[in-house]
Design an enzyme around this catalytic site. Sequence first.
Site, mmCIF file in Angstrom:
data_model
loop_
_atom_site.group_PDB
_atom_site.id
_atom_site.type_symbol
_atom_site.label_atom_id
_atom_site.label_comp_id
_atom_site.label_asym_id
_atom_site.label_seq_id
_atom_site.Cartn_x
_atom_site.Cartn_y
_atom_site.Cartn_z
ATOM 1 N N HIS A 133 -12.573 2.222 -19.734
ATOM 2 C CA HIS A 133 -11.245 1.739 -20.106
ATOM 3 C C HIS A 133 -10.926 2.223 -21.515
ATOM 4 O O HIS A 133 -11.828 2.537 -22.285
ATOM 5 C CB HIS A 133 -11.217 0.203 -20.060
ATOM 6 N N LYS A 573 -4.958 -13.240 -20.177
ATOM 7 C CA LYS A 573 -3.634 -12.787 -20.626
ATOM 8 C C LYS A 573 -2.542 -13.680 -20.032
ATOM 9 O O LYS A 573 -1.539 -13.970 -20.682
ATOM 10 C CB LYS A 573 -3.450 -11.337 -20.192
#
Length: 916
Positions: A133, A573
């Site tokens: 990532h 999130k």
Amino acid sequence: MTLATGTAVDFGKIERDYAFLLDCFREVLEDSGDAAIARALGLTQGSAAVADGDGLEAERLTQAHSIAFQLLRMAEENADAQGRRALQQDDRLHEDSGSWEQHLRRLRDQGLDAADIAGVLQAARVEPVLTAHPTEAKRQTVLEHHRALYLLLVDRENTMFTRQEQDSLRDRIKGVLDRLWRTGEIFLEKPDLSSERRHVLHFLRHVFPEVLPALRARLRQAWRAEGLDPALLAAHAGRPQITFGSWVGGDRDGHPFVTADVTAETLAELRTAALDLLAGKLKAAAVRLSLSDRLQPPPDELLTAIARAAVLLGPAGEAAAARNPGESWRQFVNLMIARLPIGDAGCYARAAELDDDLAVLERSLRHVGAHRLADDEVVPLRDLVQTFGFHLARLDVRQNSRFHELALSQLMTRAGLDGDAYLAADEAGRRAVLDAELASPRPFTRAAASVGAPEADAVVGCYRVLAQEVERHGADGLGALIVSMTRSVSDLLTVYLFAREGGLMTEFEGADACPLNVVPLFETIDDLDRSPGILDAYLSHPVVQHSLRAQAAAAGLDQPLQQVMVGYSDSNKDGGIWASRWGLYRAQEALAAVGRRHGVRIRFFHGRGGSISRGAGPTHRFLRALPPRALNADMRLTEQGEVISQKYANRITAVHNLELLAAGTVGSTAAHLRDGTGDGDHPLAPVMDRVSAASRGVYEGLLRTDGFMEFFAGATPIDAIEAARIGSRPARRTGQRTVADLRAIPWVFSWSQARFYLSGWYGVGSALADLKETAPDDFARLVAATFDWAPLHYVISSVATSIATADRDIMRSYASLVPSAAVRERFMGLIEGEFDRIEAILTEIYRGPLADTRPRIHRTLDLRRRPLAQLHARQVDLLSRWRAARAAGDAETAAVLESRLLLTINAIAGGLGATG
């Protein structure tokens, strides 16, 4: 930041080593004509010469700060390692949190005998999955310099070195620092998949193979230190099974550059590297196994195996057997080398066949009493084969459920069906279509034909590559088929149609079966809530049941196994840290129960990132905090971005971090087996539910407040992070300027760069304050259990660390960049009010100020405070001018400022120890 796991941190040693390294760095700077940088960095007496914050020297100062942070991290890492060595020397490693000694002692104290523990050891499986990532903000070349420097720092621990040898070592350290200073710290170009693949291959090919013997040795040392019978350990294989996975070249979720060709290239590179690794180790063993037949007659089993291998290989086998006459053991190893599947005739079809021959070699050595040679030469080879096979790491394939929907619709349209109607259908309508199609063996298109639509061609092309891999080499090198954003059963059943279309389905008991596990990835809090029902319906489907039986038969399992991936990033999130952690706990409990009802073992795959907001935290605490019935001696988890380098770049640290994983998996599993926990809710579960819902409401309320996106865009460097050259994957899934579309990594990264760390604490203060006011007895019970109940302790300590790392003054400086004063004041009022609430609650829980009650994290931060403050001030200034230049259309000025801005991003990330 590197935090030691032991009972104490020797900050004195950290500071001495750091001062030594900085002194070396000062000399390098002065010798290279950069004395002004050394003064500005505080390495010499005098005022700072770099004050304008604008020119090349200011840029070089940022780089110098970045290097200084790396030197501090190395000093901390080395102090941690030397602290463990000192504990071991004093027979006190049981005091080191997460060590084998600690777990073994606890299990014995709980009443488990050595046979029980050895049984869990034999069943245990640990699989780190390396991903790329966009979190690694350093070039591979720079990482190599860091590794070399760390090894030299460790060499300084040798007390036998003379003064002259120490001086020579100091000169070598300065040489590496000189190279580092002249190299540069960030990617000059955005890295491509090839560079990310090389990065992961480095660890798989050159680091982990060298770590395995040391890891096995650590378990043997701990086993003996705790007074357990070594023979019992040997009888149970001696260690948990460790394997590795990878996403690089297989993860195509939001990554348009991962094509079918890239996946094929990746599989080929992994296989080539694995065979190269085994060939090298076998050649080295052949040199060392120089036993003479005259001194110890070889057993008949060995001679028969030699003759058989020579016949299988034909002329090549005869040539291999003819070498080294009178040395049968060496001849047999030569034949193994010749049978590696690099050529054609007589080669091993599967790595298990090589392991069978190595087992013959091991038995033959033990037959003649050469136990030491068997342990030193053959056992490590068998570990390598069982860990890496002919594939090095299992490559997972991941794609987003929405991408799959579009691909299936396009396939249906190509076949003359109504693909648009499928997209418009509800779940019941989709299930009807899928069930009908799964009952039919016919594909939608001809083999190898293009669909003429991008999503369909991409998906089918990938599955054709997987089918070719299975046909040529078997499924050992393939991991799971992961569906991100799984929100319904149809999201999973769709994959079976792609497997049929690509030729991946295989015959089992007279019907088609998918040879690879189709894995749901539950990421958002809402999806985690729905996940038990989705899994229950999925496991009830006949095609799924048949495929799971086929997979179990192929793997030699006595029970079907279904992997389920849970995501830590998006759930955090969405709803903040408490709702995320507790939602994951609740989901795993329920999913494990679904598996038990179906007679299927659930293997959880934990998608953790490198920061607290994305699931990171001390490994031993993470493992203890898992639901008792969810671990099952089986741990699969992602290791992402900079975490790979931080944990595994250096051999000593790599051994320690793999030990934490293996020992924690065994220790937690065995403890739960003994005490029988896992049935029924914990007494505090309803209180946790209440805090979770309340904290989520406050967190979501902030994100829904009018003007939030304006505040976020102004008060964090999210725009600069999206421009940063730190990974091949786009920062947004589809390019929309919304929080929902933004990936969790840049979301967390931007808040950490601005020192808000918002997703690591926001909402918890209000929730706990409300609990204290309206249900004081429940609040008191929660506080009393904080250090006794692992799931609660894990989330509280994570919040406390996030609060410690946040910085009010720095927050305010970034908030000053928000153009609207009204928006700025509104959100800073909300954020600082919540900060006050959680700080007060934590002070009550920890019975004193956090700086006093959690001194380790605060002392660690103090070592970084002044240089970080300088870097933040520079970044705020650069952000302001960069944004102004872009708004004015001054591309040339913006490009120059962007380069300097990226350096500050890299340096701050280095100081804080994490990006996303």
